[in-house]
Every structure is written in C-alpha cells, then in structure tokens.
Write a protein that holds these residues in place. Structure first.
Motif, PDB file in Angstrom:
ATOM      1  N   TYR A  13       0.758  -1.205  -0.080  1.00 29.79           N
ATOM      2  CA  TYR A  13       0.066   0.228   0.065  1.00 29.79           C
ATOM      3  C   TYR A  13       0.928   1.323   0.107  1.00 29.79           C
ATOM      4  N   VAL A  41      -7.849   1.866  -8.725  1.00 24.44           N
ATOM      5  CA  VAL A  41      -8.307   0.607  -8.364  1.00 24.44           C
ATOM      6  C   VAL A  41      -7.349   0.002  -7.498  1.00 24.44           C
ATOM      7  N   LEU A  42      -5.920   0.016  -7.880  1.00 26.81           N
ATOM      8  CA  LEU A  42      -4.938  -0.557  -6.898  1.00 26.81           C
ATOM      9  C   LEU A  42      -5.012   0.126  -5.510  1.00 26.81           C
ATOM     10  N   TRP A  44      -7.350   1.240  -3.750  1.00 32.32           N
ATOM     11  CA  TRP A  44      -8.540   0.898  -2.847  1.00 32.32           C
ATOM     12  C   TRP A  44      -8.465  -0.655  -2.670  1.00 32.32           C
ATOM     13  N   VAL A  45      -7.851  -1.463  -3.615  1.00 30.60           N
ATOM     14  CA  VAL A  45      -7.780  -2.887  -3.281  1.00 30.60           C
ATOM     15  C   VAL A  45      -6.692  -3.165  -2.381  1.00 30.60           C
ATOM     16  N   LEU A  46      -5.551  -2.449  -2.293  1.00 31.49           N
ATOM     17  CA  LEU A  46      -4.533  -2.481  -1.395  1.00 31.49           C
ATOM     18  C   LEU A  46      -5.012  -2.119  -0.041  1.00 31.49           C
ATOM     19  N   LEU A  48      -8.121  -1.963   1.116  1.00 33.73           N
ATOM     20  CA  LEU A  48      -9.049  -2.877   1.674  1.00 33.73           C
ATOM     21  C   LEU A  48      -8.321  -4.151   2.373  1.00 33.73           C
ATOM     22  N   TRP A  49      -7.145  -4.498   1.745  1.00 32.22           N
ATOM     23  CA  TRP A  49      -6.349  -5.617   1.943  1.00 32.22           C
ATOM     24  C   TRP A  49      -5.770  -5.408   3.187  1.00 32.22           C
TER      25      TRP A  49
END
Length: 342
Positions: A13, A41-42, A44-46, A48-49
């Motif tokens: 992140y 996208v990256l 938000w995905v990271l 959330l991860w």
C-alpha cells in the motif's frame, strides 16, 4: 503468518501511495489513458487488503487475551491430560483419536461405551469414566477418580450434547431439563471441577462445542438452540473472569460453532438440510479444526462459516432475519422430528 501478511499489505500500500501514478509502479507499463483508473483501483484494493489484515491481526491478538507471545512453548503434549465429555462416539471420539495421536493422555466422560472406531491400542490408552455429565455429583465423582488416576487435566473439551426436535408446546419438562442439563449446565459442573487446578498452574484450555444454532434458531429446535446460545454467553463470561477476576489470561478458552455435521443424529434431517441449500460437513473435519486449535494454544471462536456471514445475521434488519428464519423453518418441522444435533 498474520504479522507477515499485515506487513506485506502495508508495504504494498505504501508503494502505491509513493508512486505518482500507475506508470510509476514497476512492472506496469500502461497507456496514459489507463493509468488513472488502474492507480485508483490498486489504491482501493490494497487499502482494503491492509484494513482486512489489520483487523485479522487485532482479532488474533484479542483472542490471545492481548498477549503477544505464543503460549505453545508451555505445552508438552505427552505430559498433558485432556478430558473430553461425550468422547465415546461422534465428533468427540474423533477428537479423542486426534489427541491420542499427539501423545496426549485422554480421559472420556460419557454414559456410552467406546465407539468401534477406536483401535485396540487406542482403547488401552483411553480411560473411560461412566458419567452422566448433567449430574453435578456424578461429575465430581468422576473428577475425583480421574485426579486419582492421572495428573490434573490441563485440557477440558466440553463436547457432550444431545438434541431432539420438539416444538415448544410438545417439549415435556423432563426432556427440557435433560437437554439443558447435558448441553449447558454440565459445562458449569466440569469447569467448576477442573478450572481450579488450571488456575494454580496458570495453564489450561477450556473448549466448548456450540453450534450455528446459537446465531440462528430454527422452528422445532428451541431447546437445543437455547443451550447453544447459552454456551456462547458462558464462553464470553468465562474469558472475562479469567482475565479480570483471576488475572490468568494464560488459560485459553475456545467456543466452537460447527454447521450441520454428518452424524447419526442429523440423518433424519438430511433431506430438509439439503432442501435448504445448507452444506453438511464431515465430523473428521470438525474434529481436526478443534484439535488444531488446542495444538496451536489459541483461544477464541471457531466458526464453520467460509464466507463469514452467519454471526452477522443478528445485525441484519428484522425483515431480513425473518426471511432467513422462514427459509430454514422446514429443516426440522418439515421432517419427522426425531433427532437433531450439530
């Protein structure tokens, strides 16, 4: 592994945050028109991860009673004694087998003879105490004999349980008392017998077998579900007392919530269970999960729910909960109500 995953998520992140755009990330040669979308996208995905891994890490820390270090080093399995109520058959018998395979001395409290699944060698290593766990006097007598034969147990697995499908109006008082006594009150009696020695040693693990019925009660199952919800309350109170009253967070507590498990008691309900869309699991898988928790010296809740939605049902709007109860109503009352269990 959880700290490592959390660290990996944080590094990934921060790498995205440090890059001015997706083009600044190694290995991502992208057309200019796609850079902004991919970067968002990256991001938000990271994010959330990372939130997910931080949440998992905090959950694991809380379930270990806010102790950082693992307690595995204080356990020497060939020197430990475990008590398994209801261990003569069903899930309990498989738990006994798994514990024996790790060298643990096992005492079984049950009114039934040992199951045929045990080998002659395993039978020699199991001490069976004929005990009606719904009777405090019987539990005390068995505990006294056990302590005379073996060292005080450091592991208590409260697995004994019964369940028969009855509507509320059709449940006779003697049946209700029997279900409450075996499924719920027995755990007070065994904890009162074996916890004091664990407190003296500042080491122990108490495990209770509840059910998904603790979260979602069905028609024709009120007595059974009430005991399983009660076990969840017992687990939470016991955990709090160990930490705050006895100042002994080293003693682990675990409550297990299996889903429908393929046993002789669930056989009359299989048709209704399948029609509801619910899956049935092998008792060996449930037993393996329980013993793995003991061997890992971890406490907490073991919920057989791959997508993690069942505990959240109570937080849903009332109409959504009603739809779920309506959907499950026929599992018990749509079949001949002869036997029901986890």
């Amino acid at each position: 592994m959880q700290p490592i995953r959390c660290l990996a998520a944080a590094v990934a992140y921060l790498a995205v945050l440090a890059a001015p755009s997706a083009a600044g990330l190694p290995g991502l040669p992208l057309p200019v028109q796609q850079e902004g979308a991919v970067y968002r996208v990256l991001h938000w995905v990271l994010a959330l991860w990372l939130v997910r891994e931080i949440n998992s890490l905090l959950n694991a820390w809380a379930e270990n009673n806010w102790i950082f270090r693992s307690g595995k080093g204080s356990w020497d399995w060939p020197q430990e004694t475990a008590v398994v109520t209801g261990g003569a058959g069903g899930i309990g018998a498989i738990v006994v087998q798994r514990l024996l395979s790790h060298g643990v001395t096992v005492a079984v409290l049950d009114v039934q003879p040992l199951s045929d699944i045990f080998t002659p060698e395993e039978r020699k290593r199991i001490k069976l105490y004929h005990c009606d766990v719904s009777s405090p006097d019987a539990v005390h007598k068995a505990a006294e004999a056990l302590r005379s034969d073996h060292a005080s147990p450091s592991i208590l697995i409260n697995n004994a349980g019964i369940g028969r499908g009855n509507t509320i109006l059709e449940t006779p008082p003697e049946r209700l008392q029997r279900v409450m006594g075996i499924n719920l009150l027995s755990q007070w009696y065994t904890i009162q017998e074996f916890l004091p020695d664990m407190l003296k040693k500042r080491k122990g693990h108490i495990m209770s077998t509840a059910s998904m019925s603790a979260f979602v009660a069905m028609a024709g199952q009120a007595d059974y579900a009430a005991t399983k919800a009660g076990l969840m309350a017992l687990h939470e109170s016991l955990t709090a007392e160990l930490k705050h009253l006895y100042k002994c967070p080293e003693i682990k507590t675990t409550v297990v919530f299996p889903t429908w498990t393929r046993t002789a008691l669930t056989a009359p309900l299989e048709k209704g269970i399948r029609s509801s869309g619910a899956a049935m699991v092998d008792p060996k898988d449930v037993a393996e999960l329980m013993v793995s928790q003991i061997l890992a010296a971890k406490g907490g809740r073991l919920i057989w729910d791959p997508i993690g939605v069942v505990p959240a049902i109570r937080a849903l709007p009332i109409w959504a909960q009603a739809l779920i109860h309506d959907h499950l109503a026929q599992v018990a009352i749509g079949n001949e109500i002869t036997g029901i269990a986890k």
